[in-house]
Design a protein around this motif. Sequence first.
Motif, PDB file in Angstrom:
ATOM      1  N   LEU A  94       0.857  -1.186   0.000  1.00 49.90           N
ATOM      2  CA  LEU A  94       0.000   0.000   0.000  1.00 49.90           C
ATOM      3  C   LEU A  94       0.888   1.229   0.000  1.00 49.90           C
ATOM      4  O   LEU A  94       1.810   1.326   0.813  1.00 49.90           O
ATOM      5  CB  LEU A  94      -0.896   0.011   1.241  1.00 49.90           C
ATOM      6  N   VAL A  95       0.616   2.166  -0.907  1.00 48.24           N
ATOM      7  CA  VAL A  95       1.338   3.435  -0.968  1.00 48.24           C
ATOM      8  C   VAL A  95       0.303   4.548  -0.905  1.00 48.24           C
ATOM      9  O   VAL A  95      -0.659   4.546  -1.666  1.00 48.24           O
ATOM     10  CB  VAL A  95       2.168   3.576  -2.263  1.00 48.24           C
ATOM     11  N   GLU A  96       0.503   5.481   0.025  1.00 46.55           N
ATOM     12  CA  GLU A  96      -0.348   6.665   0.134  1.00 46.55           C
ATOM     13  C   GLU A  96       0.539   7.895   0.134  1.00 46.55           C
ATOM     14  O   GLU A  96       1.567   7.914   0.812  1.00 46.55           O
ATOM     15  CB  GLU A  96      -1.145   6.665   1.441  1.00 46.55           C
ATOM     16  N   VAL A  97       0.141   8.907  -0.614  1.00 48.66           N
ATOM     17  CA  VAL A  97       0.841  10.190  -0.604  1.00 48.66           C
ATOM     18  C   VAL A  97      -0.200  11.269  -0.346  1.00 48.66           C
ATOM     19  O   VAL A  97      -1.201  11.360  -1.050  1.00 48.66           O
ATOM     20  CB  VAL A  97       1.599  10.451  -1.924  1.00 48.66           C
ATOM     21  N   HIS A  98       0.054  12.044   0.695  1.00 46.60           N
ATOM     22  CA  HIS A  98      -0.817  13.154   1.077  1.00 46.60           C
ATOM     23  C   HIS A  98      -0.100  14.453   0.725  1.00 46.60           C
ATOM     24  O   HIS A  98       1.084  14.602   1.017  1.00 46.60           O
ATOM     25  CB  HIS A  98      -1.075  13.144   2.588  1.00 46.60           C
ATOM     26  N   ASP A  99      -0.835  15.398   0.119  1.00 47.32           N
ATOM     27  CA  ASP A  99      -0.265  16.722  -0.121  1.00 47.32           C
ATOM     28  C   ASP A  99      -1.314  17.770   0.228  1.00 47.32           C
ATOM     29  O   ASP A  99      -2.492  17.445   0.374  1.00 47.32           O
ATOM     30  CB  ASP A  99       0.278  16.863  -1.546  1.00 47.32           C
ATOM     31  N   PRO A 100      -0.914  19.041   0.391  1.00 43.52           N
ATOM     32  CA  PRO A 100      -1.843  20.052   0.895  1.00 43.52           C
ATOM     33  C   PRO A 100      -2.764  20.705  -0.134  1.00 43.52           C
ATOM     34  O   PRO A 100      -3.631  21.491   0.253  1.00 43.52           O
ATOM     35  CB  PRO A 100      -0.907  21.099   1.506  1.00 43.52           C
ATOM     36  N   GLY A 133      -6.957   0.721  -9.928  1.00 41.04           N
ATOM     37  CA  GLY A 133      -7.904   1.039  -8.867  1.00 41.04           C
ATOM     38  C   GLY A 133      -7.390   2.078  -7.884  1.00 41.04           C
ATOM     39  O   GLY A 133      -7.970   2.267  -6.817  1.00 41.04           O
ATOM     40  N   TRP A 134      -6.321   2.813  -8.213  1.00 39.09           N
ATOM     41  CA  TRP A 134      -5.808   3.858  -7.324  1.00 39.09           C
ATOM     42  C   TRP A 134      -6.894   4.895  -7.092  1.00 39.09           C
ATOM     43  O   TRP A 134      -7.801   5.062  -7.907  1.00 39.09           O
ATOM     44  CB  TRP A 134      -4.523   4.477  -7.867  1.00 39.09           C
ATOM     45  N   THR A 135      -6.843   5.545  -5.936  1.00 40.97           N
ATOM     46  CA  THR A 135      -7.917   6.459  -5.551  1.00 40.97           C
ATOM     47  C   THR A 135      -7.374   7.817  -5.121  1.00 40.97           C
ATOM     48  O   THR A 135      -6.227   7.937  -4.700  1.00 40.97           O
ATOM     49  CB  THR A 135      -8.742   5.889  -4.377  1.00 40.97           C
ATOM     50  N   VAL A 136      -8.249   8.819  -5.210  1.00 40.71           N
ATOM     51  CA  VAL A 136      -7.965  10.158  -4.717  1.00 40.71           C
ATOM     52  C   VAL A 136      -9.072  10.509  -3.735  1.00 40.71           C
ATOM     53  O   VAL A 136     -10.260  10.335  -4.046  1.00 40.71           O
ATOM     54  CB  VAL A 136      -7.956  11.203  -5.858  1.00 40.71           C
ATOM     55  N   ARG A 137      -8.673  10.961  -2.559  1.00 38.09           N
ATOM     56  CA  ARG A 137      -9.669  11.373  -1.563  1.00 38.09           C
ATOM     57  C   ARG A 137      -9.279  12.742  -1.021  1.00 38.09           C
ATOM     58  O   ARG A 137      -8.137  12.942  -0.609  1.00 38.09           O
ATOM     59  CB  ARG A 137      -9.735  10.365  -0.418  1.00 38.09           C
ATOM     60  N   LEU A 138     -10.237  13.672  -1.059  1.00 34.62           N
ATOM     61  CA  LEU A 138      -9.995  14.973  -0.460  1.00 34.62           C
ATOM     62  C   LEU A 138     -10.076  14.814   1.050  1.00 34.62           C
ATOM     63  O   LEU A 138     -10.931  14.089   1.562  1.00 34.62           O
ATOM     64  CB  LEU A 138     -11.011  15.990  -0.949  1.00 34.62           C
ATOM     65  N   THR A 139      -9.169  15.479   1.753  1.00 32.31           N
ATOM     66  CA  THR A 139      -9.148  15.437   3.210  1.00 32.31           C
ATOM     67  C   THR A 139      -9.241  16.864   3.733  1.00 32.31           C
ATOM     68  O   THR A 139      -9.149  17.831   2.959  1.00 32.31           O
ATOM     69  CB  THR A 139      -7.853  14.774   3.725  1.00 32.31           C
ATOM     70  N   SER A 140      -9.377  17.005   5.026  1.00 31.08           N
ATOM     71  CA  SER A 140      -9.450  18.353   5.602  1.00 31.08           C
ATOM     72  C   SER A 140      -8.126  19.105   5.442  1.00 31.08           C
ATOM     73  O   SER A 140      -8.111  20.330   5.509  1.00 31.08           O
ATOM     74  CB  SER A 140      -9.834  18.269   7.078  1.00 31.08           C
ATOM     75  N   GLY A 142      -5.964  18.516   2.681  1.00 33.94           N
ATOM     76  CA  GLY A 142      -5.505  18.483   1.290  1.00 33.94           C
ATOM     77  C   GLY A 142      -6.103  17.307   0.561  1.00 33.94           C
ATOM     78  O   GLY A 142      -7.312  17.162   0.476  1.00 33.94           O
ATOM     79  N   LYS A 143      -5.243  16.437   0.046  1.00 33.60           N
ATOM     80  CA  LYS A 143      -5.733  15.237  -0.632  1.00 33.60           C
ATOM     81  C   LYS A 143      -4.797  14.069  -0.368  1.00 33.60           C
ATOM     82  O   LYS A 143      -3.625  14.255  -0.029  1.00 33.60           O
ATOM     83  CB  LYS A 143      -5.893  15.460  -2.128  1.00 33.60           C
ATOM     84  N   ARG A 144      -5.367  12.878  -0.531  1.00 33.97           N
ATOM     85  CA  ARG A 144      -4.598  11.652  -0.369  1.00 33.97           C
ATOM     86  C   ARG A 144      -4.792  10.822  -1.628  1.00 33.97           C
ATOM     87  O   ARG A 144      -5.915  10.577  -2.067  1.00 33.97           O
ATOM     88  CB  ARG A 144      -5.113  10.849   0.815  1.00 33.97           C
ATOM     89  N   ILE A 145      -3.686  10.398  -2.220  1.00 37.67           N
ATOM     90  CA  ILE A 145      -3.745   9.471  -3.342  1.00 37.67           C
ATOM     91  C   ILE A 145      -3.205   8.152  -2.818  1.00 37.67           C
ATOM     92  O   ILE A 145      -2.126   8.103  -2.223  1.00 37.67           O
ATOM     93  CB  ILE A 145      -2.931   9.977  -4.543  1.00 37.67           C
ATOM     94  N   ALA A 146      -3.989   7.105  -2.999  1.00 34.98           N
ATOM     95  CA  ALA A 146      -3.616   5.794  -2.466  1.00 34.98           C
ATOM     96  C   ALA A 146      -3.667   4.762  -3.576  1.00 34.98           C
ATOM     97  O   ALA A 146      -4.497   4.840  -4.485  1.00 34.98           O
ATOM     98  CB  ALA A 146      -4.568   5.391  -1.339  1.00 34.98           C
ATOM     99  N   CYS A 147      -2.768   3.798  -3.477  1.00 34.25           N
ATOM    100  CA  CYS A 147      -2.782   2.694  -4.428  1.00 34.25           C
ATOM    101  C   CYS A 147      -2.255   1.439  -3.763  1.00 34.25           C
ATOM    102  O   CYS A 147      -1.558   1.498  -2.760  1.00 34.25           O
ATOM    103  CB  CYS A 147      -1.988   3.029  -5.684  1.00 34.25           C
ATOM    104  N   ARG A 148      -2.645   0.317  -4.337  1.00 35.35           N
ATOM    105  CA  ARG A 148      -2.186  -0.988  -3.878  1.00 35.35           C
ATOM    106  C   ARG A 148      -1.467  -1.665  -5.023  1.00 35.35           C
ATOM    107  O   ARG A 148      -1.943  -1.657  -6.151  1.00 35.35           O
ATOM    108  CB  ARG A 148      -3.379  -1.858  -3.460  1.00 35.35           C
ATOM    109  N   LEU A 149      -0.330  -2.244  -4.701  1.00 37.09           N
ATOM    110  CA  LEU A 149       0.415  -3.042  -5.658  1.00 37.09           C
ATOM    111  C   LEU A 149       0.250  -4.487  -5.225  1.00 37.09           C
ATOM    112  O   LEU A 149       1.031  -4.988  -4.410  1.00 37.09           O
ATOM    113  CB  LEU A 149       1.891  -2.659  -5.653  1.00 37.09           C
ATOM    114  N   PRO A 150      -0.779  -5.158  -5.720  1.00 39.37           N
ATOM    115  CA  PRO A 150      -0.985  -6.546  -5.310  1.00 39.37           C
ATOM    116  C   PRO A 150       0.065  -7.457  -5.937  1.00 39.37           C
ATOM    117  O   PRO A 150       0.530  -7.214  -7.044  1.00 39.37           O
ATOM    118  CB  PRO A 150      -2.384  -6.872  -5.832  1.00 39.37           C
TER     119      PRO A 150
END
Length: 163
Positions: A94-100, A133-140, A142-150
């Motif tokens: 699992l890789v997640e990167v959060h930016d503002p 299936g990587w995703t983008v989610r807005l957070t309070s 900024g945003k988080r982009i998450a992906c899974r490398l199965p």
Amino acid sequence: MPVDRPVTPPQHAACGYYLISQEDGFVLHMSCSHERLSALRSLVIKTVTGAGVGDTVADCAELVTSELVGNAVRACGPWAPVVVRLAVDGGAVLVEVHDPDRAALPARGATAPDDATSESGRGLWILDSLAPGWTVRLTSLGKRIACRLPYAAGHPGVRPVAP
């Protein structure tokens, strides 16, 4: 009433770089620079291979992480504060990167993935290929982009497989 807990210092902390080791991976708070990105790449390889996952999957995790952090820098500028979380769960990395920057969402440009003349514009194609299936989610914050490398559990040297 607050509970007194022993404070465990991070494995590594410096101005703009704060690494927290976790049982399944790490969380890294950092201001982006070439030097820090290089250290992050090494940390990804060390963490994934240290969990018993093969070099091929580790290389894919390094590439995906680099692409996501690079996109954050392009969106937010140099020295952007990002948080990178990496975890190995026995069947996926699992890789997640959060930016503002909530406004700068990933978008494909006109570059085709097989355009040999272009020097950039393939990052989202890489994500699609390695981490469908990587995703983008807005957070309070900024945003988080998450992906899974199965990957096929029990076969640590194989390439990631589609979920």
